[in-house]
Scaffold this motif. Sequence first.
Motif, PDB file in Angstrom:
ATOM      1  N   LEU A 131     113.033   6.392  22.615  1.00 27.56           N
ATOM      2  CA  LEU A 131     112.370   5.995  21.375  1.00 27.56           C
ATOM      3  C   LEU A 131     112.953   4.699  20.821  1.00 27.56           C
ATOM      4  O   LEU A 131     112.214   3.862  20.287  1.00 27.56           O
ATOM      5  CB  LEU A 131     112.491   7.108  20.337  1.00 27.56           C
ATOM      6  CG  LEU A 131     111.872   6.837  18.958  1.00 27.56           C
ATOM      7  CD1 LEU A 131     110.384   6.551  19.073  1.00 27.56           C
ATOM      8  CD2 LEU A 131     112.129   8.016  18.024  1.00 27.56           C
TER       9      LEU A 131
ATOM     10  N   ALA B 207     106.491   1.314  13.433  1.00 29.35           N
ATOM     11  CA  ALA B 207     106.093   2.660  13.009  1.00 29.35           C
ATOM     12  C   ALA B 207     104.807   3.092  13.696  1.00 29.35           C
ATOM     13  O   ALA B 207     104.683   4.255  14.123  1.00 29.35           O
ATOM     14  CB  ALA B 207     105.918   2.699  11.490  1.00 29.35           C
TER      15      ALA B 207
ATOM     16  N   SER C 116     105.531   5.300  17.099  1.00 27.64           N
ATOM     17  CA  SER C 116     105.185   6.683  16.745  1.00 27.64           C
ATOM     18  C   SER C 116     103.963   7.154  17.530  1.00 27.64           C
ATOM     19  O   SER C 116     103.915   8.299  17.985  1.00 27.64           O
ATOM     20  CB  SER C 116     104.944   6.820  15.242  1.00 27.64           C
ATOM     21  OG  SER C 116     103.843   6.035  14.824  1.00 27.64           O
ATOM     22  N   TYR C 117     102.966   6.290  17.706  1.00 31.72           N
ATOM     23  CA  TYR C 117     101.795   6.657  18.499  1.00 31.72           C
ATOM     24  C   TYR C 117     102.224   6.971  19.933  1.00 31.72           C
ATOM     25  O   TYR C 117     101.827   7.991  20.517  1.00 31.72           O
ATOM     26  CB  TYR C 117     100.762   5.539  18.499  1.00 31.72           C
ATOM     27  CG  TYR C 117      99.496   5.882  19.269  1.00 31.72           C
ATOM     28  CD1 TYR C 117      98.463   6.569  18.649  1.00 31.72           C
ATOM     29  CD2 TYR C 117      99.353   5.537  20.609  1.00 31.72           C
ATOM     30  CE1 TYR C 117      97.310   6.909  19.355  1.00 31.72           C
ATOM     31  CE2 TYR C 117      98.214   5.877  21.321  1.00 31.72           C
ATOM     32  CZ  TYR C 117      97.188   6.559  20.686  1.00 31.72           C
ATOM     33  OH  TYR C 117      96.062   6.898  21.392  1.00 31.72           O
TER      34      TYR C 117
ATOM     35  N   GLN D 112     105.210   7.836  20.981  1.00 29.54           N
ATOM     36  CA  GLN D 112     106.066   9.024  21.029  1.00 29.54           C
ATOM     37  C   GLN D 112     105.273  10.307  20.794  1.00 29.54           C
ATOM     38  O   GLN D 112     105.458  11.307  21.488  1.00 29.54           O
ATOM     39  CB  GLN D 112     107.185   8.899  19.994  1.00 29.54           C
ATOM     40  CG  GLN D 112     108.282   9.946  20.116  1.00 29.54           C
ATOM     41  CD  GLN D 112     109.130   9.748  21.360  1.00 29.54           C
ATOM     42  OE1 GLN D 112     109.214   8.652  21.906  1.00 29.54           O
ATOM     43  NE2 GLN D 112     109.766  10.816  21.821  1.00 29.54           N
ATOM     44  N   VAL D 113     104.396  10.283  19.775  1.00 29.89           N
ATOM     45  CA  VAL D 113     103.593  11.469  19.465  1.00 29.89           C
ATOM     46  C   VAL D 113     102.678  11.812  20.641  1.00 29.89           C
ATOM     47  O   VAL D 113     102.561  12.979  21.030  1.00 29.89           O
ATOM     48  CB  VAL D 113     102.767  11.259  18.179  1.00 29.89           C
ATOM     49  CG1 VAL D 113     101.764  12.396  17.994  1.00 29.89           C
ATOM     50  CG2 VAL D 113     103.682  11.171  16.964  1.00 29.89           C
TER      51      VAL D 113
ATOM     52  N   SER E 235      97.565  11.478  17.380  1.00 28.93           N
ATOM     53  CA  SER E 235      98.554  10.410  17.543  1.00 28.93           C
ATOM     54  C   SER E 235      98.285   9.269  16.571  1.00 28.93           C
ATOM     55  O   SER E 235      99.215   8.702  15.989  1.00 28.93           O
ATOM     56  CB  SER E 235      98.529   9.888  18.984  1.00 28.93           C
ATOM     57  OG  SER E 235      98.787  10.917  19.905  1.00 28.93           O
TER      58      SER E 235
ATOM     59  N   GLY F 244      99.346  10.287  13.008  1.00 29.63           N
ATOM     60  CA  GLY F 244     100.798  10.224  12.896  1.00 29.63           C
ATOM     61  C   GLY F 244     101.282   8.797  12.766  1.00 29.63           C
ATOM     62  O   GLY F 244     102.169   8.496  11.950  1.00 29.63           O
ATOM     63  N   ALA F 245     100.691   7.897  13.527  1.00 23.43           N
ATOM     64  CA  ALA F 245     101.069   6.488  13.461  1.00 23.43           C
ATOM     65  C   ALA F 245     100.793   5.907  12.078  1.00 23.43           C
ATOM     66  O   ALA F 245     101.620   5.173  11.515  1.00 23.43           O
ATOM     67  CB  ALA F 245     100.307   5.697  14.527  1.00 23.43           C
TER      68      ALA F 245
ATOM     69  N   PHE G 125     103.429   7.364   9.342  1.00 23.59           N
ATOM     70  CA  PHE G 125     104.760   6.768   9.446  1.00 23.59           C
ATOM     71  C   PHE G 125     104.731   5.299   9.024  1.00 23.59           C
ATOM     72  O   PHE G 125     105.684   4.811   8.393  1.00 23.59           O
ATOM     73  CB  PHE G 125     105.298   6.894  10.866  1.00 23.59           C
ATOM     74  CG  PHE G 125     105.780   8.272  11.211  1.00 23.59           C
ATOM     75  CD1 PHE G 125     106.873   8.818  10.553  1.00 23.59           C
ATOM     76  CD2 PHE G 125     105.138   9.038  12.172  1.00 23.59           C
ATOM     77  CE1 PHE G 125     107.322  10.104  10.858  1.00 23.59           C
ATOM     78  CE2 PHE G 125     105.581  10.311  12.493  1.00 23.59           C
ATOM     79  CZ  PHE G 125     106.675  10.851  11.829  1.00 23.59           C
TER      80      PHE G 125
END
Length: 305
Positions: free
Chosen positions: A117, A195, A199-200, A202-203, A223, A226-227, A230
């Motif tokens: 990450l 972010a 985050s996209y 990772q999610v 995803s 979530g992006a 954050f």
Amino acid sequence: MVADSKGKSDISFAGTFASSAFAACLAEICTIPLDTAKVRLQLQKSAVAGDGLALPKYRGMLGTVATIAREEGLSALWKGIVPGLHRQCVFGGLRIGLYEPVKNFYVGSDFVGDVPLTKKILAALTTGALGITVANPTDLVKVRLQAEGKLPPGVPRRYSGALNAYSTIVRQEGVGALWTGIGPNVARNAIINAAELASYDQVKQTILKIPGFTDNVVTHLFSGLGAGFFAVCIGSPVDVVKSRMMGDSAYKSTLDCFIKTLKNDGPLAFYKGFIPNFGRLGSWNVIMFLTLEQAKKFVRRLESS
């Protein structure tokens, strides 16, 4: 975004750039009314203490949208769409198109396994900073056009359009003025890009490890949400400073804008427009990433044929 466990892209940079620019432009067109509302809320100053008449003109996302539409017409909600599209073509294409190559550079050519990450965040910070440095003039013009509300009768508008705004700023303020607010803008977009993309990435990577989930629209939807969440939580303070600096020439520097905002409006001012900002970035990310994934599939078929 996640091509495989090594993060290798299976389409060309030109294909990724074109897909990213197209997806970002479509998201911009669909969500710019919320962005206009966000800018107006961020630029709105607090009423002077004891002045009972100085009530806020804009209240909340829907209230701001309704006020703008009522006073200025529905088209006013799309103010700044032309430089907004300019921005997305340049910034959207660069920040996403360069993400995989930069991420691969940071992990090294011999890396095997899931990309950490921290490397994803570092890659997104890098591409966000590079992309917005090139695209800052488009962002400046977009904010200036969005910031201008209803004018009294007989008072001409500051700019007649996007191209006029570019030329007027250069003529009256110099070429360097096109990079007004570059400090908070680089900070804001590097942070938000990290972010969003990290985050996209990772999610999506996490969801795909859950039994029953595949690389489909549902995964892209979760995803993208979530992006967006954050991005707003992390980037709102620098976003407010950026909008205020670009929309009001009274601030001498990024630090001056930060201090005056904190002193005059309090710490919560840095989260002004949070709801419309999340409405904007949440929906923007969902539309953008859904479109991007489909556009990349289309390009992949073209390049493999």
